[in-house]
Design a protein around this motif. Structure first.
Motif, PDB file in Angstrom:
ATOM      1  N   PHE A   1       0.649  -1.590   0.085  1.00 18.18           N
ATOM      2  CA  PHE A   1      -0.391  -0.002  -0.174  1.00 18.18           C
ATOM      3  C   PHE A   1       1.233   0.713   0.473  1.00 18.18           C
ATOM      4  CE2 PHE A   1      -2.251   3.171   2.599  1.00 18.18           C
ATOM      5  CZ  PHE A   1      -3.313   3.327   1.646  1.00 18.18           C
ATOM      6  N   ILE A   2       1.459   1.215   0.960  1.00 16.38           N
ATOM      7  CA  ILE A   2       2.365   2.235   1.227  1.00 16.38           C
ATOM      8  C   ILE A   2       3.896   2.222  -0.409  1.00 16.38           C
ATOM      9  CG2 ILE A   2       4.882   3.214   2.162  1.00 16.38           C
ATOM     10  CD1 ILE A   2       3.695   1.853   4.535  1.00 16.38           C
ATOM     11  N   LYS A   3       4.033   0.924  -0.744  1.00 16.95           N
ATOM     12  CA  LYS A   3       4.784   1.655  -1.813  1.00 16.95           C
ATOM     13  C   LYS A   3       4.468   2.183  -3.646  1.00 16.95           C
ATOM     14  CE  LYS A   3       7.846  -2.301  -1.579  1.00 16.95           C
ATOM     15  NZ  LYS A   3       8.562  -3.630  -2.165  1.00 16.95           N
ATOM     16  N   ASN A   4       2.363   1.244  -3.275  1.00 19.16           N
ATOM     17  CA  ASN A   4       1.738   2.220  -3.887  1.00 19.16           C
ATOM     18  C   ASN A   4       1.475   3.404  -3.985  1.00 19.16           C
ATOM     19  OD1 ASN A   4       1.373   0.229  -6.110  1.00 19.16           O
ATOM     20  ND2 ASN A   4      -0.986  -0.324  -4.746  1.00 19.16           N
ATOM     21  N   ASN A   5       1.482   3.996  -3.045  1.00 28.71           N
ATOM     22  CA  ASN A   5       0.900   5.537  -2.390  1.00 28.71           C
ATOM     23  C   ASN A   5       2.334   6.282  -3.282  1.00 28.71           C
ATOM     24  OD1 ASN A   5      -1.603   5.080  -1.709  1.00 28.71           O
ATOM     25  ND2 ASN A   5      -0.907   5.151   0.972  1.00 28.71           N
ATOM     26  N   LEU A   6       3.374   5.789  -2.754  1.00 24.79           N
ATOM     27  CA  LEU A   6       5.038   6.328  -3.391  1.00 24.79           C
ATOM     28  C   LEU A   6       4.856   6.414  -4.344  1.00 24.79           C
ATOM     29  CD1 LEU A   6       7.325   5.754  -0.643  1.00 24.79           C
ATOM     30  CD2 LEU A   6       6.641   7.161  -0.531  1.00 24.79           C
ATOM     31  N   LYS A   7       4.435   5.386  -5.281  1.00 29.03           N
ATOM     32  CA  LYS A   7       4.932   5.375  -6.468  1.00 29.03           C
ATOM     33  C   LYS A   7       4.364   6.177  -7.519  1.00 29.03           C
ATOM     34  CE  LYS A   7       2.602   1.516  -8.676  1.00 29.03           C
ATOM     35  NZ  LYS A   7       3.150   0.296  -9.642  1.00 29.03           N
ATOM     36  N   ASN A   8       2.903   6.710  -6.710  1.00 33.42           N
ATOM     37  CA  ASN A   8       1.580   7.568  -7.244  1.00 33.42           C
ATOM     38  C   ASN A   8       1.594   8.600  -6.684  1.00 33.42           C
ATOM     39  OD1 ASN A   8       0.922   5.630  -9.148  1.00 33.42           O
ATOM     40  ND2 ASN A   8      -0.344   4.013  -7.382  1.00 33.42           N
TER      41      ASN A   8
END
Length: 85
Positions: A63-70
């Motif tokens: 979830f955190i990785k996706n937030n940072l990626k987007n």
């Protein structure tokens, strides 16, 4: 003897401009710090809510990785921009 006025002198135009600039810069810095704190609190609460809802550490990590990626999408939304901008 000349009587001195009890009123303080008006600031010069240069002093007035400096006062305005100083106040503006101070307000910007104060608001910047407040926004960092609010962002930190919001993110922390979001992660805590995810964990409390039964999210695993791997799910939270993804979830955190996706937030940072987007993050660019979040920035566009925060700035009120559309997909066409």
């Amino acid at each position: 003897m000349a009587m001195q006025s009890k009123q303080s002198k008006k600031p010069t135009k240069k002093q007035a401009m400096a006062n305005i600039v100083n106040h503006y810069e101070s307000s910007l810095k104060e608001n910047f710090i407040k926004n960092i704190v609010v962002g930190f609190e919001t993110a922390s609460q979001l992660y805590l809510d995810k964990i409390n809802s039964g999210c695993t550490m791997e799910e939270l990590k993804e979830f955190i990785k996706n937030n940072l990626k987007n993050k660019d999408v979040i920035e566009k939304v925060a700035n009120g921009k559309t997909e066409n901008d």
